[in-house]
Design a protein around this motif. Sequence first.
Motif, mmCIF file in Angstrom:
data_model
loop_
_atom_site.group_PDB
_atom_site.id
_atom_site.type_symbol
_atom_site.label_atom_id
_atom_site.label_comp_id
_atom_site.label_asym_id
_atom_site.label_seq_id
_atom_site.Cartn_x
_atom_site.Cartn_y
_atom_site.Cartn_z
ATOM 1 N N ALA A 134 1.184 17.498 32.502
ATOM 2 C CA ALA A 134 0.101 17.968 31.629
ATOM 3 C C ALA A 134 0.727 18.460 30.337
ATOM 4 C CB ALA A 134 -0.674 19.094 32.306
ATOM 5 N N LEU A 135 0.093 18.164 29.254
ATOM 6 C CA LEU A 135 0.565 18.697 27.988
ATOM 7 C C LEU A 135 -0.639 19.005 27.114
ATOM 8 C CD1 LEU A 135 0.407 16.367 25.529
ATOM 9 C CD2 LEU A 135 2.294 15.446 26.824
ATOM 10 N N GLY A 136 -0.432 19.869 26.164
ATOM 11 C CA GLY A 136 -1.489 20.239 25.236
ATOM 12 C C GLY A 136 -1.062 19.882 23.833
ATOM 13 N N ALA A 137 -2.024 19.821 22.955
ATOM 14 C CA ALA A 137 -1.733 19.521 21.557
ATOM 15 C C ALA A 137 -2.746 20.245 20.694
ATOM 16 C CB ALA A 137 -1.806 18.017 21.315
ATOM 17 N N LEU A 197 2.294 11.627 25.696
ATOM 18 C CA LEU A 197 2.378 11.643 27.154
ATOM 19 C C LEU A 197 2.844 10.285 27.685
ATOM 20 C CD1 LEU A 197 0.099 13.266 29.698
ATOM 21 C CD2 LEU A 197 0.440 10.812 29.878
ATOM 22 N N LEU A 198 2.232 9.207 27.203
ATOM 23 C CA LEU A 198 2.605 7.874 27.683
ATOM 24 C C LEU A 198 4.027 7.499 27.289
ATOM 25 C CD1 LEU A 198 -0.785 6.085 27.026
ATOM 26 C CD2 LEU A 198 0.189 6.711 29.254
ATOM 27 N N VAL A 226 -6.292 14.226 17.424
ATOM 28 C CA VAL A 226 -5.306 15.039 18.152
ATOM 29 C C VAL A 226 -5.148 14.509 19.573
ATOM 30 C CG1 VAL A 226 -4.798 17.350 19.038
ATOM 31 C CG2 VAL A 226 -5.688 17.080 16.722
ATOM 32 N N LEU A 227 -6.253 14.130 20.217
ATOM 33 C CA LEU A 227 -6.188 13.578 21.571
ATOM 34 C C LEU A 227 -5.386 12.280 21.593
ATOM 35 C CD1 LEU A 227 -7.018 13.638 24.554
ATOM 36 C CD2 LEU A 227 -9.134 12.470 23.873
ATOM 37 N N ALA A 228 -5.581 11.420 20.603
ATOM 38 C CA ALA A 228 -4.829 10.164 20.544
ATOM 39 C C ALA A 228 -3.332 10.421 20.426
ATOM 40 C CB ALA A 228 -5.322 9.317 19.373
ATOM 41 N N ALA A 229 -2.955 11.382 19.598
ATOM 42 C CA ALA A 229 -1.538 11.717 19.445
ATOM 43 C C ALA A 229 -0.963 12.284 20.744
ATOM 44 C CB ALA A 229 -1.351 12.712 18.303
ATOM 45 N N ASN A 286 -15.482 15.440 18.058
ATOM 46 C CA ASN A 286 -15.499 15.091 16.642
ATOM 47 C C ASN A 286 -14.251 14.259 16.321
ATOM 48 O OD1 ASN A 286 -13.305 16.841 15.564
ATOM 49 N ND2 ASN A 286 -14.643 18.504 16.203
ATOM 50 N N PRO A 287 -14.250 13.576 15.185
ATOM 51 C CA PRO A 287 -13.120 12.708 14.853
ATOM 52 C C PRO A 287 -11.772 13.428 14.817
ATOM 53 C CG PRO A 287 -14.961 12.241 13.407
ATOM 54 C CD PRO A 287 -15.327 13.472 14.189
ATOM 55 N N GLU A 288 -11.753 14.675 14.359
ATOM 56 C CA GLU A 288 -10.500 15.417 14.295
ATOM 57 C C GLU A 288 -9.942 15.669 15.696
ATOM 58 O OE1 GLU A 288 -12.878 16.104 10.633
ATOM 59 O OE2 GLU A 288 -13.361 16.261 12.752
ATOM 60 N N GLN A 289 -10.815 16.017 16.639
ATOM 61 C CA GLN A 289 -10.373 16.212 18.025
ATOM 62 C C GLN A 289 -9.841 14.917 18.606
ATOM 63 O OE1 GLN A 289 -14.210 17.688 19.372
ATOM 64 N NE2 GLN A 289 -13.236 19.604 20.005
#
Length: 102
Positions: free
Chosen positions: A86-89, A71-72, A63-66, A57-60
């Motif tokens: 590896a990191l989580g958000a 990470l980059l 968060v993935l884009a951030a 969904n757009p909200e996920q």
Amino acid sequence: MTASPTHRYHARCHWQGSTAAGYESYDRAHRGAVPPALGPIDLSADAAFRGDPQRCNPEQLLVLAAASCQLLSFLAMVRWHLRQLALGAAGSPGQACAPGGK
């Protein structure tokens, strides 16, 4: 002074169906694309908004884009040998209105 390069990104979404039966009835499934990346992405609304929880969904994706940006950015600053990262958000945008705009 030299102008900085402009970064431009494109995205497309496609939905097909009918909203004639109202908010509760229409299908939230749709597809998105971000050319030149290959392949469409199956999308939906969040399950709280009658979407399919098996689709992104757009909200996920926000968060993935951030998380990807973080990470980059971290990798760009690393000054030692790194073989894996590896990191989580998590994110919670809050809810300005109830599902259905009520």
